[in-house]
Design a protein around this motif. Sequence first.
Motif, PDB file in Angstrom:
ATOM      1  N   ALA A   1     -23.726  19.829  19.185  1.00  0.00           N
ATOM      2  CA  ALA A   1     -25.167  20.062  19.255  1.00  0.00           C
ATOM      3  C   ALA A   1     -25.697  19.917  17.839  1.00  0.00           C
ATOM      4  CB  ALA A   1     -25.468  21.454  19.793  1.00  0.00           C
ATOM      5  N   ALA A   2     -26.763  19.148  17.685  1.00  0.00           N
ATOM      6  CA  ALA A   2     -27.330  18.932  16.360  1.00  0.00           C
ATOM      7  C   ALA A   2     -28.141  20.130  15.888  1.00  0.00           C
ATOM      8  CB  ALA A   2     -28.189  17.679  16.352  1.00  0.00           C
ATOM      9  N   SER A   3     -28.479  21.012  16.805  1.00  0.00           N
ATOM     10  CA  SER A   3     -29.293  22.177  16.465  1.00  0.00           C
ATOM     11  C   SER A   3     -28.570  23.448  16.888  1.00  0.00           C
ATOM     12  CB  SER A   3     -30.658  22.110  17.150  1.00  0.00           C
ATOM     13  OG  SER A   3     -31.364  23.328  16.989  1.00  0.00           O
ATOM     14  N   PHE A   4     -28.654  24.459  16.060  1.00  0.00           N
ATOM     15  CA  PHE A   4     -28.050  25.747  16.386  1.00  0.00           C
ATOM     16  C   PHE A   4     -28.807  26.448  17.512  1.00  0.00           C
ATOM     17  CE2 PHE A   4     -27.313  30.343  15.333  1.00  0.00           C
ATOM     18  CZ  PHE A   4     -25.985  30.364  15.738  1.00  0.00           C
ATOM     19  N   ARG A   5     -29.986  25.956  17.840  1.00  0.00           N
ATOM     20  CA  ARG A   5     -30.778  26.580  18.895  1.00  0.00           C
ATOM     21  C   ARG A   5     -30.047  26.588  20.232  1.00  0.00           C
ATOM     22  NH1 ARG A   5     -35.100  23.897  16.257  1.00  0.00           N
ATOM     23  NH2 ARG A   5     -34.928  22.145  17.712  1.00  0.00           N
ATOM     24  N   GLU A   6     -29.255  25.538  20.483  1.00  0.00           N
ATOM     25  CA  GLU A   6     -28.521  25.479  21.740  1.00  0.00           C
ATOM     26  C   GLU A   6     -27.488  26.607  21.824  1.00  0.00           C
ATOM     27  OE1 GLU A   6     -27.201  21.757  23.377  1.00  0.00           O
ATOM     28  OE2 GLU A   6     -28.383  20.654  21.903  1.00  0.00           O
ATOM     29  N   VAL A   7     -26.864  26.895  20.699  1.00  0.00           N
ATOM     30  CA  VAL A   7     -25.894  27.984  20.672  1.00  0.00           C
ATOM     31  C   VAL A   7     -26.625  29.319  20.781  1.00  0.00           C
ATOM     32  CG1 VAL A   7     -24.046  29.081  19.352  1.00  0.00           C
ATOM     33  CG2 VAL A   7     -24.330  26.594  19.277  1.00  0.00           C
ATOM     34  N   CYS A   8     -27.770  29.432  20.125  1.00  0.00           N
ATOM     35  CA  CYS A   8     -28.559  30.671  20.195  1.00  0.00           C
ATOM     36  C   CYS A   8     -28.932  31.009  21.636  1.00  0.00           C
ATOM     37  CB  CYS A   8     -29.840  30.538  19.374  1.00  0.00           C
ATOM     38  SG  CYS A   8     -29.564  30.380  17.599  1.00  0.00           S
ATOM     39  N   ALA A   9     -29.261  29.977  22.414  1.00  0.00           N
ATOM     40  CA  ALA A   9     -29.657  30.214  23.803  1.00  0.00           C
ATOM     41  C   ALA A   9     -28.534  30.875  24.590  1.00  0.00           C
ATOM     42  CB  ALA A   9     -30.059  28.894  24.456  1.00  0.00           C
ATOM     43  N   VAL A  10     -27.295  30.534  24.241  1.00  0.00           N
ATOM     44  CA  VAL A  10     -26.148  31.144  24.915  1.00  0.00           C
ATOM     45  C   VAL A  10     -25.917  32.560  24.412  1.00  0.00           C
ATOM     46  CG1 VAL A  10     -23.655  30.972  25.284  1.00  0.00           C
ATOM     47  CG2 VAL A  10     -25.073  28.913  25.322  1.00  0.00           C
TER      48      VAL A  10
END
Length: 443
Positions: free
Chosen positions: A222-231
Motif C-alpha cells: 500500500a502506498a499510503s499508511f491510511r490503508e493500514v490505519c483503517a484496519v
Amino acid sequence: MLQKNLIRWTCFLVLASMFCCFAACADAGAGKPVSSAITALPGGDYVPGFYYSPDRANKQVRIEGDGSTSYRFEGLQPYFDENGFTMLPMVHFEVFFSGQVSYEMDGGRVTITKNVLDVITVVSVTAGSNILLRNGQEIVMDTMPVQKDETIYIPLEYVGDALGYGVYWNERQECVKFYPYTSVFVFIWNESEDSLDGGLRYAYTISGNKPADMALVMANPAASFREVCAVLKKLSKGAYILTTTLYRAKGHHVSYDALYRVLDYISDAGLRSSWTVYCLDTIPPIIKDLRDFTNWWYSEELFALEEEAIYDVDKQIYRFSYFPAFTNQMVMRIEVCDDGTADIYYKVSDGEAGVSGGGIARSEQAKLSATETAALLALLKEVDYWELPVETDHLGCDGYMFVIEGVKDGVYHIVNRWVPEEPEPVHRLEAYFWVLIKEKFAE
C-alpha cells in the motif's frame, strides 16, 4: 540521530521475545481480507516454538510479563508437572487470555477461540489426552491437561503458544515469561533505491504462521499508511502490534521519521506496540567464530561497506572494524605484500542511513612502507595477537565494538571487544588504528 548499531543492541536484548512474537504469534486460520494491503500468508504445519526445562518440576511457579506485569494468583495455584510444563488452572484463564479470546468447557474438554478481524484460531485440549487441536490440526504434546480441584489445568506453554502468545522459560530469572499475542504485523519498506519518501510502502498480515515470508508481504504493498490505519481502527483497545521495518544492506532506507509516524499512530489509537527490523538481503558469512547473531550483525555491516570474507584467503591480511552506537562505522583492511610493504583500504559508512541499512560515504587507499609494515607486525607480535581470547566478559551499552581479524599462513583469528581499555592489549591495537587513520587519511 540514533544509528543502526544502537538498533542492533536493542534487538539483541529483546531477541528472544521478538522471535517469540515474530515467528510464533501469527494465526494460521483463514480470514477475509479487509483491504488490498492485507497479506494472507500460507498456513503450513504449525510447530510449537517455546522452550521448557524438565528440571524445573520441583520449582515454584512464577510467571512474569513484559517487564511491567507480574502475575499473582489467589486460590488455586499453577504448578510445574513432572515434565516441567506450566499447568494453569482454568479459573485464572482471563488473567492471561484477555481481549478477543473466549472459551467453552464441556466436561473435560476446553475449547478456546481467538477472533482478530474475522481471522479465527480455535484451540482445544482434553484432560487426559496429549493431543492439542489447532484449527483442526493435531499437535502431540509432551504432557497433557489434568482435571482436579474441580477445574481443568491446561499446559500454558502449548496452549499459549498455539494461540500466538509468547511463552518461554527464563533460566536466569527462574520464571516463565508470558507475552501477549500479536494481533497485526505491520511492515514498512522503501522501494526507492535512493530512499525517496515516495518509495515508502506498507503492508500488514493478520493470518499465517510464517510472517517472515517477506516476498509475499512485499507483493501486496500500500502506498499510503491510511490503508493500514483503517484496519488498526477496527482493533480493540490494548491489541498488540508488531511493526517491522524491512531494509536492505545498501540503499532503500526508511527514515526514523517515517517509522515514528507509524508508531505514534499506533500509540494514539490506544494499541500496544513494539518494533523490530528485518534485512531483505542474503548476507554472506563475512565474519565467523563469534556468536551467530554477532556473526550476522558484523557481516551485514561489512557487506554494506563492500568488504568480503578474509578467513579463506591465501594472503596475510589484518582488518580493523569499528562499530559504534552513535557515529559512522569504519573499516581498515591492511594487506601485506610480498615485498614487505602493505596496501591499506579505508572505508567509512554514510552513518545517516535511518532505520538500518548503510552505504559507503568515504573509500580511500594508502600504502605502508616496509618499515611501517614491520612496525605493525612487531606490534601484533608484542601483544601476542594470535593468542588473544576471541571475546571477554567486558560488555556494556552504547559505546562501540572494536574487531580485529587476521589471516596468516591459512590461519584465521578474530578478536571482538567492547570499548577496549588499558591494560587490555587490544587497547594498544585500537590506538594504532586511530593513529594510522590520522596519518594516512586525515582530511
